[in-house]
Write an enzyme that holds these catalytic residues in place. Structure first.
Site, PDB file in Angstrom:
ATOM      1  N   ASP A 198      -5.166  -3.675  -0.364  1.00  0.00           N
ATOM      2  CA  ASP A 198      -3.918  -3.182   0.223  1.00  0.00           C
ATOM      3  C   ASP A 198      -4.073  -1.666   0.283  1.00  0.00           C
ATOM      4  O   ASP A 198      -4.027  -0.992  -0.745  1.00  0.00           O
ATOM      5  CB  ASP A 198      -2.719  -3.575  -0.642  1.00  0.00           C
ATOM      6  CG  ASP A 198      -1.380  -3.173  -0.010  1.00  0.00           C
ATOM      7  OD1 ASP A 198      -1.371  -2.203   0.784  1.00  0.00           O
ATOM      8  OD2 ASP A 198      -0.365  -3.808  -0.303  1.00  0.00           O
ATOM      9  N   HIS A 199      -4.248  -1.137   1.481  1.00  0.00           N
ATOM     10  CA  HIS A 199      -4.626   0.273   1.593  1.00  0.00           C
ATOM     11  C   HIS A 199      -3.566   1.214   1.019  1.00  0.00           C
ATOM     12  O   HIS A 199      -3.867   2.359   0.687  1.00  0.00           O
ATOM     13  CB  HIS A 199      -4.939   0.635   3.046  1.00  0.00           C
ATOM     14  CG  HIS A 199      -3.739   0.703   3.935  1.00  0.00           C
ATOM     15  ND1 HIS A 199      -3.247  -0.382   4.618  1.00  0.00           N
ATOM     16  CD2 HIS A 199      -2.918   1.744   4.261  1.00  0.00           C
ATOM     17  CE1 HIS A 199      -2.199  -0.022   5.325  1.00  0.00           C
ATOM     18  NE2 HIS A 199      -1.973   1.260   5.124  1.00  0.00           N
ATOM     19  N   HIS A 261       3.002  -4.113   0.958  1.00  0.00           N
ATOM     20  CA  HIS A 261       3.140  -2.673   0.721  1.00  0.00           C
ATOM     21  C   HIS A 261       4.377  -2.341  -0.123  1.00  0.00           C
ATOM     22  O   HIS A 261       4.285  -1.606  -1.115  1.00  0.00           O
ATOM     23  CB  HIS A 261       3.236  -1.926   2.051  1.00  0.00           C
ATOM     24  CG  HIS A 261       2.022  -2.061   2.915  1.00  0.00           C
ATOM     25  ND1 HIS A 261       0.771  -2.314   2.409  1.00  0.00           N
ATOM     26  CD2 HIS A 261       1.857  -1.962   4.264  1.00  0.00           C
ATOM     27  CE1 HIS A 261      -0.096  -2.378   3.404  1.00  0.00           C
ATOM     28  NE2 HIS A 261       0.538  -2.166   4.525  1.00  0.00           N
TER      29      HIS A 261
END
Length: 518
Positions: A198-199, A261
């Site tokens: 998950d960037h 996110h």
């Protein structure tokens, strides 16, 4: 302001990356060109990649190795966050880039890949250290994993090196599909070898959350229900869905952004102090937060959530079509491009403190922040001059201008009045190199540091909550969703969700912030 050199989350400091063969499945895709290869370029530029590295692109496209390299070189020109490209760095990286034509669904192509890995010039250096990156469509995640197992490229007893798997989001579309995918992956890779990326967790100010919270005695004692009134988490996007209509109309904002996110930011800001900075200690505490969120009933979801779609309007000087008229979107779609959700955590620290999570497309500004809003102080001393004193708040800006901002009250000079004052800290005023999120996450995966990656039980707990929201929405008999104007901060219903409890959303970043950095 003097700022000491920060220590990163995890265990990457001083650890050398071992020679590794990285195989990128879906190497002709957008993610490889925009994010993955630029990240490897910057790792090479900053001296993190050892001799003996090999990067192999696996895709169906018919192209030569030279064409593959030339395409990646052009991607660096287009997408690298540092320009111009250093030719000596590129030359060093290019010599270790290879292309392997293969079909993701064909087991024989994986057998050929295994043989290719054994015969590469760097094979004597990386041996059986393999990192497999699934930069493919989600429906291929189990296919690739199973075929790696059939070809003997999975993690197993007797392998002298480390074999790891990076999986991109979305990780499932609901709780049953996430569980099924976990079961499939665990047949060929143990949990410790799976890196669900998950960037957002690679962003500097997300990593800073733990250090800010637990490294400052002036804040952590205030971090509970006694002092905090509520918490706002915002991920605002100015883009519309663009060409992603086919995917987005099946996912919506809740699956595309809320489940991953926003839930990541939610757990990091609410977690208890971990026993250490080791990966499992941190991830244990994040999962505890999600488990402490009761599964909401349908009535609770409908009372505590807002969903909406962007309508027609003007955004950034261009005309925007309503969501239902976007390409590959159903003209009767009930898919949300905006979601706001009120959650509570049923534990000692946070009992009774609402967390408001919101995200949307086609909004007025592009930013991500966490806003901690404290209880309003009593007004007894100042009743003669004002009815209310502004609430203190603490904003942690994740992007685009990373920083920390504190609002407090002070006296107006020469008058018996109170005014708001702010203290601002901006990360980019420091003389430090800022790695992109993928650069940091790839480095961690290469050395097996999993702190910034999502564990299977965390994924499943997040889906449990989002599934309850989806089920409640399905029970509503709606012909259409509320609309909001492109260039606004969302529907009026989201404002009302807070207003009915005597609260309001924090203001978005002001234009003056960019000027402060000049």
């Amino acid at each position: 302001m003097t700022v000491r050199q920060p220590t990163p989350v995890g265990q990457t400091v001083g650890i050398k990356v071992p020679p590794t063969a990285v195989v990128i499945f879906g190497a002709s895709g957008d993610l490889t060109h925009r994010k993955i290869i630029p990240a490897f370029y910057h790792l090479q530029k900053n001296g993190h990649l050892p001799d003996g590295m090999a990067i192999i692109g696996f895709a169906r496209r018919e192209q030569s190795e030279q064409q593959f390299r030339e395409g990646l070189r052009q991607s660096l020109e287009d997408f690298s966050h540092t320009q111009p490209i250093d030719q000596s760095v590129w030359t060093a990286l290019e010599s270790h880039l290879y292309y392997h034509k293969g079909d993701l669904s064909n087991p024989e192509d994986y057998v050929a890949l295994a043989e290719r890995l054994r015969t590469l010039p760097e094979a004597s250096a990386f041996r059986e250290n393999h990192l497999f990156y699934l930069a493919t469509a989600p429906n291929f995640f189990p296919v690739v994993a199973e075929n790696l197992g059939k070809a003997g490229l999975h993690a197993r007893e007797g392998v002298t090196g480390c074999r790891r798997l990076i999986v991109e989001k979305p990780f499932g579309t609901d709780l049953p599909s996430a569980r099924s995918l976990n079961e499939t992956l665990h047949k060929v890779f143990p949990e410790r070898c799976i890196f669900r990326i998950d960037h957002y967790l690679g962003k500097e100010n997300v990593q800073n959350l733990l250090y800010f919270r637990f490294g400052n005695s002036i804040f952590e004692p205030l971090w509970d229900r006694r002092y905090i009134d509520h918490v706002q988490i915002t991920v605002a996007e100015t883009q519309t869905i663009g060409s992603r209509g086919g995917y987005y109309d099946m996912a919506g904002a809740s699956r595309d952004m809320l489940q991953n996110h926003l839930m990541q930011l939610f757990t990091l800001i609410a977690m208890e102090p971990p026993a250490s900075l080791e990966a499992e200690s941190i991830r244990d505490e994040k999962v505890k937060v999600l488990r402490s969120v009761p599964t909401p009933t349908s009535e609770e979801v409908l009372r505590n959530s807002v969903r909406a779609q962007y309508g027609p309007g003007i955004l950034g000087g261009r005309t925007v079509r309503p969501y239902r008229e976007e390409d590959r979107v159903s003209r009767r779609s009930l898919t949300e491009t905006y979601v706001c959700l009120r959650l509570e955590i049923d534990n000692w620290r946070w009992s009774g403190v609402p967390f408001y999570l919101r995200t949307g497309k086609a909004l007025s500004q592009q930013y991500t922040e966490i806003c901690i809003v404290f209880h309003r102080p009593p007004c007894v001393l100042f009743a003669h001059s004002l009815k209310h004193i502004a609430r203190n708040w603490l904003k942690i800006r994740i992007q685009p201008i990373e920083g920390i901002h504190l609002l407090f009250n002070t006296k107006v000079p020469a008058q018996p009045l109170i005014q708001e004052a702010r203290m601002n800290f901006y990360y980019r005023r420091q003389d430090h190199y800022f790695p992109e999120a993928y650069e940091r996450l790839l480095l961690d995966a290469l050395i097996g540091e999993s702190t910034l990656f999502t564990r299977s039980d965390e994924v499943e707990q997040a889906w449990r909550i989002v599934d309850a929201v989806q089920e409640a929405w399905k029970e509503e008999e709606l012909d259409r969703l509320p609309l909001y104007a492109p260039g606004s901060m969302g529907p009026v219903e989201a404002e009302e969700l807070l207003r009915r409890e005597g609260r309001r959303w924090g203001d978005p970043p002001c234009e003056e912030e960019e000027q402060l950095l000049e």
